[in-house]
Motif scaffolding. Sequence first.
Motif, PDB file in Angstrom:
ATOM      1  N   ASN A 117       1.910  33.497  34.252  1.00 36.03           N
ATOM      2  CA  ASN A 117       1.459  32.149  33.881  1.00 36.03           C
ATOM      3  C   ASN A 117       2.127  31.773  32.552  1.00 36.03           C
ATOM      4  OD1 ASN A 117      -0.403  31.651  36.072  1.00 36.03           O
ATOM      5  ND2 ASN A 117      -1.655  33.262  35.163  1.00 36.03           N
ATOM      6  N   VAL A 118       3.264  31.103  32.652  1.00 31.73           N
ATOM      7  CA  VAL A 118       4.068  30.789  31.468  1.00 31.73           C
ATOM      8  C   VAL A 118       3.381  29.702  30.642  1.00 31.73           C
ATOM      9  CG1 VAL A 118       6.291  29.905  30.655  1.00 31.73           C
ATOM     10  CG2 VAL A 118       6.199  31.421  32.646  1.00 31.73           C
ATOM     11  N   ARG A 119       3.183  29.973  29.339  1.00 30.87           N
ATOM     12  CA  ARG A 119       2.482  29.004  28.490  1.00 30.87           C
ATOM     13  C   ARG A 119       3.289  28.626  27.238  1.00 30.87           C
ATOM     14  NH1 ARG A 119      -2.993  27.511  27.607  1.00 30.87           N
ATOM     15  NH2 ARG A 119      -2.816  25.419  26.754  1.00 30.87           N
ATOM     16  N   TYR A 120       4.000  29.607  26.654  1.00 29.22           N
ATOM     17  CA  TYR A 120       4.777  29.353  25.433  1.00 29.22           C
ATOM     18  C   TYR A 120       6.184  29.934  25.566  1.00 29.22           C
ATOM     19  CZ  TYR A 120      -0.063  29.177  23.727  1.00 29.22           C
ATOM     20  OH  TYR A 120      -1.397  28.919  23.568  1.00 29.22           O
ATOM     21  N   VAL A 121       7.142  29.302  24.880  1.00 27.60           N
ATOM     22  CA  VAL A 121       8.498  29.848  24.767  1.00 27.60           C
ATOM     23  C   VAL A 121       8.896  29.786  23.294  1.00 27.60           C
ATOM     24  CG1 VAL A 121      10.901  29.657  25.464  1.00 27.60           C
ATOM     25  CG2 VAL A 121       9.100  29.028  27.077  1.00 27.60           C
ATOM     26  N   LYS A 122       9.336  30.930  22.766  1.00 27.94           N
ATOM     27  CA  LYS A 122       9.805  30.972  21.370  1.00 27.94           C
ATOM     28  C   LYS A 122      11.332  31.023  21.384  1.00 27.94           C
ATOM     29  CE  LYS A 122       9.369  34.816  18.879  1.00 27.94           C
ATOM     30  NZ  LYS A 122       8.650  35.918  18.191  1.00 27.94           N
ATOM     31  N   LEU A 123      11.969  30.147  20.601  1.00 23.19           N
ATOM     32  CA  LEU A 123      13.430  30.049  20.640  1.00 23.19           C
ATOM     33  C   LEU A 123      14.053  30.188  19.260  1.00 23.19           C
ATOM     34  CD1 LEU A 123      12.292  27.150  22.398  1.00 23.19           C
ATOM     35  CD2 LEU A 123      14.373  27.897  23.537  1.00 23.19           C
ATOM     36  N   ALA A 124      15.109  31.018  19.201  1.00 31.47           N
ATOM     37  CA  ALA A 124      15.998  31.053  18.042  1.00 31.47           C
ATOM     38  C   ALA A 124      17.329  30.489  18.540  1.00 31.47           C
ATOM     39  CB  ALA A 124      16.161  32.484  17.532  1.00 31.47           C
ATOM     40  N   LEU A 125      17.535  29.202  18.328  1.00 32.23           N
ATOM     41  CA  LEU A 125      18.706  28.508  18.890  1.00 32.23           C
ATOM     42  C   LEU A 125      19.888  28.597  17.928  1.00 32.23           C
ATOM     43  CD1 LEU A 125      16.905  25.358  20.336  1.00 32.23           C
ATOM     44  CD2 LEU A 125      17.615  27.415  21.556  1.00 32.23           C
ATOM     45  N   GLY A 126      21.079  28.811  18.490  1.00 31.75           N
ATOM     46  CA  GLY A 126      22.279  28.942  17.669  1.00 31.75           C
ATOM     47  C   GLY A 126      22.594  30.409  17.425  1.00 31.75           C
ATOM     48  N   ASN A 127      23.604  30.662  16.635  1.00 36.24           N
ATOM     49  CA  ASN A 127      24.005  32.028  16.274  1.00 36.24           C
ATOM     50  C   ASN A 127      23.330  32.402  14.955  1.00 36.24           C
ATOM     51  OD1 ASN A 127      25.305  34.355  15.399  1.00 36.24           O
ATOM     52  ND2 ASN A 127      27.300  33.721  16.218  1.00 36.24           N
ATOM     53  N   TRP A 128      22.394  33.357  15.007  1.00 40.70           N
ATOM     54  CA  TRP A 128      21.597  33.729  13.817  1.00 40.70           C
ATOM     55  C   TRP A 128      22.152  34.950  13.100  1.00 40.70           C
ATOM     56  CZ3 TRP A 128      15.675  32.839  13.385  1.00 40.70           C
ATOM     57  CH2 TRP A 128      15.372  31.526  13.762  1.00 40.70           C
ATOM     58  N   ARG A 129      23.399  35.367  13.421  1.00 40.08           N
ATOM     59  CA  ARG A 129      23.968  36.543  12.757  1.00 40.08           C
ATOM     60  C   ARG A 129      24.106  36.282  11.256  1.00 40.08           C
ATOM     61  NH1 ARG A 129      26.347  41.019  14.857  1.00 40.08           N
ATOM     62  NH2 ARG A 129      26.354  40.113  16.931  1.00 40.08           N
ATOM     63  N   SER A 130      24.398  35.019  10.895  1.00 38.27           N
ATOM     64  CA  SER A 130      24.426  34.615   9.483  1.00 38.27           C
ATOM     65  C   SER A 130      24.320  33.097   9.442  1.00 38.27           C
ATOM     66  CB  SER A 130      25.720  35.073   8.806  1.00 38.27           C
ATOM     67  OG  SER A 130      26.813  34.323   9.321  1.00 38.27           O
ATOM     68  N   GLU A 131      24.008  32.561   8.264  1.00 41.28           N
ATOM     69  CA  GLU A 131      23.897  31.104   8.149  1.00 41.28           C
ATOM     70  C   GLU A 131      25.260  30.442   8.377  1.00 41.28           C
ATOM     71  OE1 GLU A 131      21.718  29.864   4.750  1.00 41.28           O
ATOM     72  OE2 GLU A 131      21.956  27.733   5.185  1.00 41.28           O
ATOM     73  N   ASN A 132      26.336  31.105   7.894  1.00 43.70           N
ATOM     74  CA  ASN A 132      27.680  30.564   8.120  1.00 43.70           C
ATOM     75  C   ASN A 132      27.988  30.470   9.611  1.00 43.70           C
ATOM     76  OD1 ASN A 132      28.233  30.214   5.442  1.00 43.70           O
ATOM     77  ND2 ASN A 132      29.384  32.125   5.205  1.00 43.70           N
ATOM     78  N   ARG A 133      27.647  31.550  10.338  1.00 51.17           N
ATOM     79  CA  ARG A 133      27.916  31.547  11.786  1.00 51.17           C
ATOM     80  C   ARG A 133      27.031  30.516  12.500  1.00 51.17           C
ATOM     81  NH1 ARG A 133      29.361  37.093  10.963  1.00 51.17           N
ATOM     82  NH2 ARG A 133      31.257  37.644  12.104  1.00 51.17           N
ATOM     83  N   TYR A 134      25.815  30.313  11.989  1.00 48.41           N
ATOM     84  CA  TYR A 134      24.923  29.313  12.605  1.00 48.41           C
ATOM     85  C   TYR A 134      25.608  27.949  12.616  1.00 48.41           C
ATOM     86  CZ  TYR A 134      20.966  26.205  13.389  1.00 48.41           C
ATOM     87  OH  TYR A 134      20.142  25.231  13.894  1.00 48.41           O
ATOM     88  N   TYR A 135      26.131  27.537  11.464  1.00 47.06           N
ATOM     89  CA  TYR A 135      26.738  26.200  11.386  1.00 47.06           C
ATOM     90  C   TYR A 135      28.155  26.165  11.942  1.00 47.06           C
ATOM     91  CZ  TYR A 135      22.689  24.584   8.859  1.00 47.06           C
ATOM     92  OH  TYR A 135      21.407  24.235   8.540  1.00 47.06           O
TER      93      TYR A 135
END
Length: 206
Positions: free
Chosen positions: A122-140
Motif C-alpha cells: 500500500n504505497v503512501r509516501y515517496v522520498k526523493l533525492a533528485l539530481g546528482n548528490w555526489r557533490s554540490e558542484n555535480r548537482y548543478y
Amino acid sequence: MARDDVRSDGPGAGMFIAFILECVALMMICVVLWEIYAKISAPAEQALEVQASVTSSIPNGLNNAGYIGINDAQATSELYQSDDIDNSPYAACDGYTESSWQEGTEGEGYGERIEFYFDESNVRYVKLALGNWRSENRYYANNRPKTMTVDVGGNSYKLDFEDEMELQYIVFSEPIKASDIQFTIDDIYLGQTHDCCISEITIYEG
Ligand SMILES: [Ca+2]
C-alpha cells in the motif's frame, strides 16, 4: 358537411399540439433532473480519487511508515562511464545518495523513465533525492528532474519538483495498492553535462 368537418378537426389538432407540448415539457424536466444528478454525483466521484502532493517537509506519518524493499529496478537508458561508476537504475535505490541513476540518451533526458518493482504494498509516501548528490558542484553540473509523471496502481500524476539539493516527498492522500511504480521525466532543470540524474528514491507503505 364541409363546415362540420372543419369543426370536428379543431379539437383533434389542439390535443395533438397539447401532447407535443407535454412531451417537450417532460424532456425539459428530464434534462434538468439529469443536470441536478450530475452536479450531486460529480464531487463524490472526485473525492474518491487519490490525490498526490509534493512537499519538502517530512510528512506526518512517515516515521511510522514501513520502507518497501525493491525487488527490481529498470530504466529506459543508463549512462555507461569508463571509470566504472554505477549509473544503473539500481543506483537510485541502493540507500546511498552519493550514487545516482543517470539516463544515457544523446539529449537532456526528456521522456526517460525509471521503474521499481516490489511485493504488492500500500504505497503512501515517496522520498526523493533528485539530481546528482555526489557533490554540490555535480548537482548543478548535471540535469535535475523538474516535472515527472508518476504512475502507480493505475493512477497517473504529473508533479513539479523544486530545484534544491534537499529531500522532497510525494504524499498520496490514501494508500495505493501496487507492486510497481514508474517515474517519467517530463521537464528538466538544465546543467551542462546533458545527463539527468536521480540519486535516490525510497518508497514507503502507510
Ligand atoms: Ca543512490
